[in-house]
Design a protein around this motif. Sequence first.
Motif, PDB file in Angstrom:
ATOM      1  N   ALA A 167       0.829  -1.203   0.000  1.00 40.06           N
ATOM      2  CA  ALA A 167       0.000   0.000   0.000  1.00 40.06           C
ATOM      3  C   ALA A 167       0.866   1.257   0.000  1.00 40.06           C
ATOM      4  O   ALA A 167       0.588   2.218  -0.722  1.00 40.06           O
ATOM      5  N   VAL A 168       1.925   1.263   0.797  1.00 40.08           N
ATOM      6  CA  VAL A 168       2.818   2.424   0.856  1.00 40.08           C
ATOM      7  C   VAL A 168       3.531   2.613  -0.482  1.00 40.08           C
ATOM      8  O   VAL A 168       3.649   3.739  -0.988  1.00 40.08           O
ATOM      9  N   LEU A 169       3.990   1.520  -1.087  1.00 33.64           N
ATOM     10  CA  LEU A 169       4.650   1.624  -2.388  1.00 33.64           C
ATOM     11  C   LEU A 169       3.685   2.110  -3.466  1.00 33.64           C
ATOM     12  O   LEU A 169       4.049   2.936  -4.310  1.00 33.64           O
ATOM     13  N   ALA A 170       2.454   1.605  -3.458  1.00 27.58           N
ATOM     14  CA  ALA A 170       1.467   2.040  -4.445  1.00 27.58           C
ATOM     15  C   ALA A 170       1.156   3.522  -4.279  1.00 27.58           C
ATOM     16  O   ALA A 170       1.053   4.264  -5.260  1.00 27.58           O
ATOM     17  N   LEU A 171       1.034   3.960  -3.046  1.00 32.95           N
ATOM     18  CA  LEU A 171       0.775   5.374  -2.783  1.00 32.95           C
ATOM     19  C   LEU A 171       1.941   6.226  -3.265  1.00 32.95           C
ATOM     20  O   LEU A 171       1.754   7.270  -3.881  1.00 32.95           O
ATOM     21  N   GLY A 172       3.150   5.764  -3.009  1.00 30.23           N
ATOM     22  CA  GLY A 172       4.335   6.490  -3.475  1.00 30.23           C
ATOM     23  C   GLY A 172       4.406   6.559  -4.980  1.00 30.23           C
ATOM     24  O   GLY A 172       4.764   7.580  -5.565  1.00 30.23           O
ATOM     25  N   MET A 173       4.025   5.475  -5.646  1.00 32.78           N
ATOM     26  CA  MET A 173       4.057   5.453  -7.105  1.00 32.78           C
ATOM     27  C   MET A 173       3.014   6.396  -7.684  1.00 32.78           C
ATOM     28  O   MET A 173       3.190   6.948  -8.768  1.00 32.78           O
ATOM     29  N   LEU A 174       1.913   6.611  -6.980  1.00 31.83           N
ATOM     30  CA  LEU A 174       0.892   7.531  -7.459  1.00 31.83           C
ATOM     31  C   LEU A 174       1.257   8.979  -7.177  1.00 31.83           C
ATOM     32  O   LEU A 174       0.948   9.868  -7.963  1.00 31.83           O
ATOM     33  N   LEU A 175       1.911   9.245  -6.050  1.00 29.64           N
ATOM     34  CA  LEU A 175       2.199  10.619  -5.665  1.00 29.64           C
ATOM     35  C   LEU A 175       3.418  11.201  -6.369  1.00 29.64           C
ATOM     36  O   LEU A 175       3.459  12.395  -6.633  1.00 29.64           O
ATOM     37  N   VAL A 176       4.414  10.391  -6.668  1.00 27.54           N
ATOM     38  CA  VAL A 176       5.639  10.915  -7.280  1.00 27.54           C
ATOM     39  C   VAL A 176       5.363  11.522  -8.650  1.00 27.54           C
ATOM     40  O   VAL A 176       5.779  12.648  -8.912  1.00 27.54           O
ATOM     41  N   PRO A 177       4.648  10.842  -9.568  1.00 26.04           N
ATOM     42  CA  PRO A 177       4.361  11.485 -10.852  1.00 26.04           C
ATOM     43  C   PRO A 177       3.488  12.732 -10.710  1.00 26.04           C
ATOM     44  O   PRO A 177       3.671  13.700 -11.424  1.00 26.04           O
ATOM     45  N   ALA A 178       2.548  12.707  -9.777  1.00 24.23           N
ATOM     46  CA  ALA A 178       1.686  13.870  -9.580  1.00 24.23           C
ATOM     47  C   ALA A 178       2.514  15.062  -9.111  1.00 24.23           C
ATOM     48  O   ALA A 178       2.307  16.191  -9.560  1.00 24.23           O
ATOM     49  N   GLN A 179       3.467  14.828  -8.226  1.00 25.17           N
ATOM     50  CA  GLN A 179       4.327  15.908  -7.740  1.00 25.17           C
ATOM     51  C   GLN A 179       5.233  16.415  -8.851  1.00 25.17           C
ATOM     52  O   GLN A 179       5.463  17.609  -8.987  1.00 25.17           O
TER      53      GLN A 179
END
Length: 63
Positions: free
Chosen positions: A14-26
């Motif tokens: 879950a933490v990795l998936a969240l990180g993968m979603l937030l990095v491109p958005a940032q």
Amino acid sequence: MSGRTRRAARITAAVLALGMLLVPAQALADSVEPQPVEYPKVNPPGDQVLEPQPVEWPAPKQT
């Protein structure tokens, strides 16, 4: 797999998936910044101050 290992794997996923979603958005948010726009200057004719003029609206028709 034991319950603890399964829970740790779920949390990690879950933490990795969240990180993968937030990095491109940032990254997109950092690259898309509004550019300053310089609007053309409009000089009124002479030293005359321009003020809004009243509008003459047609009278409503009585029926």
